[in-house]
Design an enzyme around this catalytic site. Structure first.
Site, PDB file in Angstrom:
ATOM      1  N   ASP A 202       0.831  -1.210   0.000  1.00 42.33           N
ATOM      2  CA  ASP A 202       0.000   0.000   0.000  1.00 42.33           C
ATOM      3  C   ASP A 202       0.868   1.264   0.000  1.00 42.33           C
ATOM      4  OD1 ASP A 202      -2.789   1.113   0.439  1.00 42.33           O
ATOM      5  OD2 ASP A 202      -1.707   2.071   2.081  1.00 42.33           O
ATOM      6  N   GLU A 249       1.578  -0.572  -5.001  1.00 44.40           N
ATOM      7  CA  GLU A 249       0.682   0.527  -5.331  1.00 44.40           C
ATOM      8  C   GLU A 249       1.562   1.765  -5.503  1.00 44.40           C
ATOM      9  OE1 GLU A 249      -3.142   3.124  -3.831  1.00 44.40           O
ATOM     10  OE2 GLU A 249      -1.590   2.549  -2.416  1.00 44.40           O
TER      11      GLU A 249
HETATM   12  C1  NOJ Z   1      -4.309   3.249  -0.785  1.00 45.48           C
HETATM   13  C2  NOJ Z   1      -5.501   2.403  -0.564  1.00 45.48           C
HETATM   14  O1  NOJ Z   1      -5.838   1.759  -1.761  1.00 45.48           O
HETATM   15  C3  NOJ Z   1      -6.584   3.317  -0.059  1.00 45.48           C
HETATM   16  O2  NOJ Z   1      -7.820   2.657   0.007  1.00 45.48           O
HETATM   17  C4  NOJ Z   1      -6.163   3.845   1.284  1.00 45.48           C
HETATM   18  O3  NOJ Z   1      -7.126   4.773   1.749  1.00 45.48           O
HETATM   19  C5  NOJ Z   1      -4.808   4.539   1.208  1.00 45.48           C
HETATM   20  N1  NOJ Z   1      -3.842   3.773   0.473  1.00 45.48           N
HETATM   21  C6  NOJ Z   1      -4.244   4.769   2.583  1.00 45.48           C
HETATM   22  O4  NOJ Z   1      -3.852   3.537   3.128  1.00 45.48           O
END
Ligand code: NOJ
Ligand code: CA
Length: 531
Positions: A202, A249
């Site tokens: 993440d 991500e």
């Molecule tokens: C990316 C995640 O996909 C999202 O849902 C989240 O709010 C943020 N990172 C913070 O963790």
């Protein structure tokens, strides 16, 4: 060497709270998911990525993790999670977990210890605590804004401030702390030891930051060079467990910087957000595809093709608007939508995404053609973006509404009374309704995934000459994908149409339609004219 399964895998994203509710409390859980494994195996996907399943106060849908080595009681127990992984494996599905290294929950043991230990302590050094500026330190240490809105600093009773790039309930870890580095290595091993096949990282570009930096032209918290050392460490651990993978991500507009995360000693793959953000527009799409292939090819990393996830507006809604691009900062909810057009394009987009070389992601409900739910009652909205934007940005709840499985009225076989209400029209979109309809979105995805196993996967493509508003390419196996983004019909070459996103074409491909075909060897692909 174990199979590099992620190079061509189709990975289905499960948002556990909204997938299936096994105990009837209105929140999805592991029991519900285990009961639906046959559905996922039957869909024809290769792996599941689960959004966070850890104990969490749910200030950000579970991205506020209170314990990285356990499962939230509302989802089940650690033993249930282990049983789930084993059952998924038996059904031929690999499992990717979400690990959240940028920030914790403010309820995590470490953050409580940091609050108790006070300024200057080793406990505080695991996070970003700083004295404030101005008179009595009443102003935050710098002017950073939270990605969810409002200031990125919150003050604690002893006067120090802590950094949170997201909600105040999500304090950022300080990756200069060896404790943090070591602890995440241990978290990776913990889950790999339990059979998990991969980790989704993440907010992967945000981990290294320098709140004290003088403005130097660099972003003070995105894509700092030091972040790569972290992923080299993660890769070493992952390589100790054959067949496991990392997917990042990484939202970065610069492809050259993006590619650095995919070097052979870092992540295996990362989400292709340029493709997800791209408008339904032939030049833009072709450019994204070409750039993606050119970026990934030289480093040997497989591209990924992503149309949706739990943070973005659902494709059938987005593609039915005048502006079909997606912008994380501006979801444009409530924009006029031509639903039929959106569905037609989303079907074509699915065939495009699944025909491209590499791996693809499907977000739960995408295979059902679920629209964004744009009229949720305000008092039920849970996304911190809604609250922190002063109720101006409705946030992401509209793509997180629980799935409709069967029956004529809510909860549509989901379980108990869903934590976000399902629209009554979803009666026509249940798995049960679509099962019975060979023209449904679900039928399209099932057929496409079955064909993909034989004809598509990792590799390359050869562009075919075609008019500007038609994308046409042929894969190694001879399968040709043609997508008509123009306004008139496009004459197809002779051949066997394996699958069409619209009415089976009779020699001509209608607008906003895609086909997969095997050309008759005798016929050349002429590229025709799109008058
Ligand atoms: C990316 C995640 O996909 C999202 O849902 C989240 O709010 C943020 N990172 C913070 O963790
Ligand atoms: Ca439940």
């Amino acid at each position: 060497m174990p199979e590099a399964w992620w190079r061509d895998a189709v990975i289905y994203q499960v948002y556990p709270r909204s997938f299936a509710d096994g105990n009837g409390d209105g929140v999805g859980d592991l029991a519900g998911l285990r009961a639906r494994l046959p559905y996922l195996a039957g869909l024809g996907v290769d792996a599941l990525w689960l959004n966070p399943w850890y104990p969490s106060p749910m200030a950000d849908g579970g991205y506020d993790v209170a314990d990285y080595r356990d499962v939230a009681p509302e989802f089940g127990t650690l033993a249930d999670a282990e049983a789930f992984v084993a059952e998924a494996h038996a059904a031929g599905l690999r499992i990717i977990l979400d690990v959240v290294p940028n920030h914790a929950s403010d309820r995590t043991a470490w953050f409580r210890e940091a609050l108790a230990a006070g300024p200057g302590s080793r406990e505080r050094a695991r996070f970003w605590f700083r004295p404030g500026r101005g008179d009595r330190g009443a102003e935050p240490p710098n002017d950073w804004r939270s990605i969810f809105g409002g200031p990125a600093w919150t003050r604690v009773p002893d006067g120090e401030w802590y950094l949170h790039l997201f909600a105040p309930e999500q304090p950022d870890f300080n990756w200069n702390s060896r404790d943090v580095v070591r602890d995440f290595h241990d978290v990776l091993r913990f889950w790999y030891d339990r059979g998990v096949d991969g980790v989704r990282i993440d907010s992967a570009a945000l981990l290294v930051k320098d709140p004290d930096a003088e403005p130097d032209g660099l972003d003070p918290y995105t894509d700092r060079d030091g972040v790569h050392e972290i992923y080299r460490g993660w890769r070493k651990i992952t390589d100790g467990y054959p067949g496991r993978m990392l997917v990042g991500e990484v939202w970065l507009p610069d492809q050259e910087r993006f590619a650095r995360y995919l070097r052979p000693d870092e992540m295996h793959t990362a989400f292709n957000f340029d493709f997800l953000n791209c408008a339904w527009e032939p030049h833009a799409l072709r450019k994204v595809i070409e750039t993606t292939l050119a970026t990934h090819g030289p480093i040997g990393a497989p591209p990924t093709w992503v149309l949706a996830n739990h943070d973005v507006v659902r494709p059938v809604t987005r593609y039915g608007r005048a502006d079909t691009s997606f912008d994380l900062q501006d979801r444009r909810l409530g924009a006029h939508t031509d639903r039929a057009l959106g569905v037609r394009r989303a079907r074509a987009a699915a065939l495009l995404a699944l025909a491209l070389p590499g791996s693809a992601y499907i977000y739960q409900g995408e295979e059902l053609g679920l629209p964004e739910v744009e009229d949720l009652p305000d008092d039920l909205r849970q996304d911190p973006i809604w609250h922190r934007s002063g109720r101006t940005d409705p946030g992401r709840d509209g793509c997180r509404v629980p799935l409709p499985w069967s029956g004529d009225e809510p909860p549509f076989g989901f379980g108990g009374d869903p934590w976000l209400p399902q629209p009554a029209e979803w009666k026509a979109l249940t798995v049960e309704a679509q099962d019975a309809d060979p023209g449904s979105m679900l039928a399209l995805y099932r057929t496409a995934l079955a064909l993909r196993r034989d004809h598509l996967g990792d590799g390359t493509l050869r562009w075919r000459p075609a008019p500007e508003d038609v994308l046409a390419f042929t894969r190694e196996t001879g399968l040709t994908c043609v997508v008509n983004l123009g306004e008139g019909p496009f004459p197809l070459p002779d051949g066997e149409v394996l699958l069409s996103s619209g009415e089976p074409p009779d020699g001509e491909l209608p607008p906003d339609t895609a086909v997969w075909l095997l050309e008759s060897t005798a016929t050349a692909f002429t590229g025709g004219g799109n008058a």
